[in-house]
Write an enzyme that holds these catalytic residues in place. Structure first.
Site, mmCIF file in Angstrom:
data_model
loop_
_atom_site.group_PDB
_atom_site.id
_atom_site.type_symbol
_atom_site.label_atom_id
_atom_site.label_comp_id
_atom_site.label_asym_id
_atom_site.label_seq_id
_atom_site.Cartn_x
_atom_site.Cartn_y
_atom_site.Cartn_z
ATOM 1 N N ARG A 75 -5.528 -9.850 8.858
ATOM 2 C CA ARG A 75 -5.901 -8.439 8.740
ATOM 3 C C ARG A 75 -7.174 -8.189 9.528
ATOM 4 O O ARG A 75 -8.182 -8.854 9.311
ATOM 5 C CB ARG A 75 -6.104 -8.061 7.262
ATOM 6 N N HIS A 119 -12.238 1.036 9.453
ATOM 7 C CA HIS A 119 -13.049 0.191 8.559
ATOM 8 C C HIS A 119 -14.520 0.550 8.779
ATOM 9 O O HIS A 119 -15.321 -0.253 9.231
ATOM 10 C CB HIS A 119 -12.783 -1.282 8.844
ATOM 11 N N GLU A 164 -11.247 1.171 1.991
ATOM 12 C CA GLU A 164 -12.220 1.532 0.954
ATOM 13 C C GLU A 164 -12.911 2.879 1.204
ATOM 14 O O GLU A 164 -14.142 2.961 1.357
ATOM 15 C CB GLU A 164 -13.262 0.428 0.821
ATOM 16 N N ASN A 289 -8.456 -4.357 -2.689
ATOM 17 C CA ASN A 289 -9.625 -5.204 -2.402
ATOM 18 C C ASN A 289 -10.292 -5.482 -3.737
ATOM 19 O O ASN A 289 -10.820 -4.560 -4.370
ATOM 20 C CB ASN A 289 -10.610 -4.476 -1.471
ATOM 21 N N TYR A 291 -13.028 -7.777 -5.950
ATOM 22 C CA TYR A 291 -14.168 -8.715 -5.923
ATOM 23 C C TYR A 291 -14.678 -9.072 -7.300
ATOM 24 O O TYR A 291 -15.113 -10.199 -7.542
ATOM 25 C CB TYR A 291 -15.302 -8.130 -5.062
HETATM 26 N N1 LIG Z 1 -20.711 -4.759 -7.966
HETATM 27 N N2 LIG Z 1 -19.743 -4.923 -7.356
HETATM 28 N N3 LIG Z 1 -18.767 -5.154 -6.991
HETATM 29 C C1 LIG Z 1 -17.870 -5.056 -6.000
HETATM 30 C C2 LIG Z 1 -18.083 -3.842 -5.101
HETATM 31 C C3 LIG Z 1 -17.389 -4.098 -3.826
HETATM 32 C C4 LIG Z 1 -17.722 -3.020 -2.815
HETATM 33 N N4 LIG Z 1 -17.789 -3.625 -1.492
HETATM 34 C C5 LIG Z 1 -16.717 -4.068 -0.921
HETATM 35 O O1 LIG Z 1 -15.665 -3.988 -1.457
HETATM 36 C C6 LIG Z 1 -16.817 -4.672 0.464
HETATM 37 C C7 LIG Z 1 -15.584 -4.827 1.173
HETATM 38 C C8 LIG Z 1 -15.518 -4.419 2.633
HETATM 39 O O2 LIG Z 1 -14.199 -4.041 2.991
HETATM 40 C C9 LIG Z 1 -15.959 -5.558 3.567
HETATM 41 O O3 LIG Z 1 -16.180 -5.025 4.856
HETATM 42 C C10 LIG Z 1 -17.205 -6.237 3.012
HETATM 43 O O4 LIG Z 1 -17.692 -7.200 3.948
HETATM 44 C C11 LIG Z 1 -16.795 -6.917 1.698
HETATM 45 C C12 LIG Z 1 -17.943 -7.755 1.117
HETATM 46 O O5 LIG Z 1 -18.982 -6.905 0.708
HETATM 47 C C13 LIG Z 1 -16.298 -5.936 0.692
#
Ligand SMILES: N=[N+]=NCCCCNC(=O)[C@@H]1[C@H]2[C@H](O)[C@@H](O)[C@H](O)[C@@H](CO)[C@@H]12
Length: 444
Positions: A75, A119, A164, A289, A291
């Site tokens: 991706r 993105h 997102e 997505n 986390y």
């Molecule tokens: N509290 N808390 N918890 C979780 C909140 C998550 C919000 N940030 C994301 O999802 C970003 C997504 C992005 O696509 C990527 O471009 C970023 O590199 C990753 C890593 O940061 C994740």
């Protein structure tokens, strides 16, 4: 526990601004992150994506690493301003040419491309025209999407419109911690609405010319009350609407949650409610997505959801301070199925930032990341066993890269990048993932 289907996609994910470098090469236009990262104080260490992982020039080396890893899908995102430098106008053949070659090189290795159209790196020229606050932004995005559909739909079979949009709207327009760095509840709600209209514009355009499948990738985060107190339970419920349903409902149901205008109050754009029906352009799959979870306490001063995040004292955290909570993935996937019905799902991002040691004799020992991946894949397998139509998993991220406002201070990669020399070193977690893929996910 049932295994993963043989058709399951074992992938890794990246995004253009975070890995490519060469942001202005070959006629590319600047993006809002090219600008934002140059504003003092915006990014840790004043870092920019000028070099990043130099993937724009090293993509063949990186695809060889993907082949070694054994992933069968990758991706990535397209930098809008490479392809259409002023955002809405003349095409830049050299910019498009990079993605044309990238897709061909992936297919030559039997790796399925999953392409994210947006993105977070809006062309700066469109920001100068109001960016996502301009009602024309949906059409700008639709026109850009059309260009890519025409050029790549003969080889790209999995499309994502936006990555997102909640983060784009909230961090870009409410907290101001992401580009374009604006701060206003009304702006955030308006930008979110236009992002959703843009998503629908692209899906509708795809239905006219596309032959494959299109979806969207959302950051979805289960909200748990920090106590059984009614005010905390209600705060978690409000944040669930704010973080998850605000986008899922219009995309999948064609209406905003009734509670959203109440959360935003006078800052809610009135016309949005009437136009919500336009947003439900049926998608073929949902990208999740995942986390972490959120643990919520009531906070009357917190806008707009009047909830504040807390951490359990004994919580295991990643280097981002996010709680490691794999069961939240199972619960989120099951909730989506209960709430929105049968819809194919891909985990389009899951991964952890860890305080990795420096490479030593060609090895980087990151057991914490391997354990994170393993536990979340077990959680995904649990959801599969309980009927979720889970089609694939994309580890975030293939490479250590530009972690937005954190610059290069946070490392999510399966592969270590020495940004001074651009040397790549597969970490222990890459070997773990490679071995797992070889076994088709068996014996997790
Ligand atoms: N509290 N808390 N918890 C979780 C909140 C998550 C919000 N940030 C994301 O999802 C970003 C997504 C992005 O696509 C990527 O471009 C970023 O590199 C990753 C890593 O940061 C994740």
């Amino acid at each position: 526990m049932i295994g993963f289907p043989t058709s399951f996609l074992w992938g890794a994910a990246t995004s253009a601004y975070q890995i490519e470098g060469s942001p202005l090469a070959d006629g590319a236009g600047a993006s809002i992150w090219h600008r934002f990262s140059r504003e003092p104080g915006r990014v840790v260490g004043g870092a920019t994506g000028d070099s990043a992982c130099d993937h724009y020039r090293r993509y063949r080396e990186d695809i060889a690493l993907m082949a070694w890893l054994g992933i069968n899908a990758y991706r990535f995102s397209v930098a809008w301003a490479r392809v259409v430098p002023d955002g809405n106008g003349t095409l830049n053949p050299k910019g498009l040419g990079f993605y044309d070659r990238l897709v061909d090189a992936l297919l030559a290795q039997g790796i399925e491309p999953m392409l994210t159209l947006y993105h977070w790196d809006l062309p700066a020229a469109l920001e100068d025209r109001g960016g996502w606050l301009n009602p024309d932004s949906a059409k700008w995005f639709g026109d850009y999407a059309q260009v890519l559909f025409q050029a790549l739909d003969d080889r790209v079979r999995l499309w994502l419109t936006l990555n997102e949009p909640w983060v784009s709207a909230v961090l870009g327009y409410l907290t101001g911690t992401h580009a374009p760095g604006r701060r206003g509840l009304r702006e955030a709600a308006l930008a979110a609405h236009h992002l959703l209209l843009a998503h629908a514009e692209a899906v509708t355009a795809y239905r006219a010319v596309g032959r494959h499948r299109i979806g969207i990738a959302l950051n979805l985060e289960p909200q748990y009350a920090a106590s059984a107190q009614a005010e905390d339970v209600e705060a978690a419920a409000r944040r669930h609407i704010y973080v998850n349903r605000w986008f899922l409902d219009p995309i999948l149901l064609g209406r905003y949650p009734a509670e959203i205008p109440q959360l935003f109050g006078a800052d809610w754009p009135r016309r949005a409610l009437q136009r919500a029906g336009l947003i439900r352009a049926p998608i073929d799959f949902l990208g999740v997505n995942y986390y972490s979870r959120a643990l919520v306490v009531d906070d009357p001063s917190g806008r707009p959801a009047r909830g504040r995040l807390v951490k359990r004292r004994d919580a295991q955290l990643t280097a981002m301070g996010w709680e490691i909570f794999p069961q939240g993935l199972t619960e989120m996937l099951l909730w989506i199925r209960r709430e929105y019905g049968e819809l194919p799902v891909y985990i389009t991002e899951n991964g952890a930032a860890c305080n990795d040691p420096l490479p030593e004799r060609g090895r980087v020992l990151d057991p914490g990341r391997a354990r994170f991946l393993g536990r979340h894949l077990i959680a995904a397998q649990e959801a599969l066993g309980r009927g979720v139509d889970l089609r694939g998993y994309f580890a975030w991220s293939l490479l250590d890269n530009f972690e937005w406002a954190y610059g290069y201070s946070k490392r999510f990669g399966l592969i270590h990048v020495d940004f001074a020399t651009q040397r790549r070193t597969p970490k222990m977690s890459a070997r773990f993932y490679r071995n797992l893929i070889c076994r088709g996910g068996a014996n997790l």
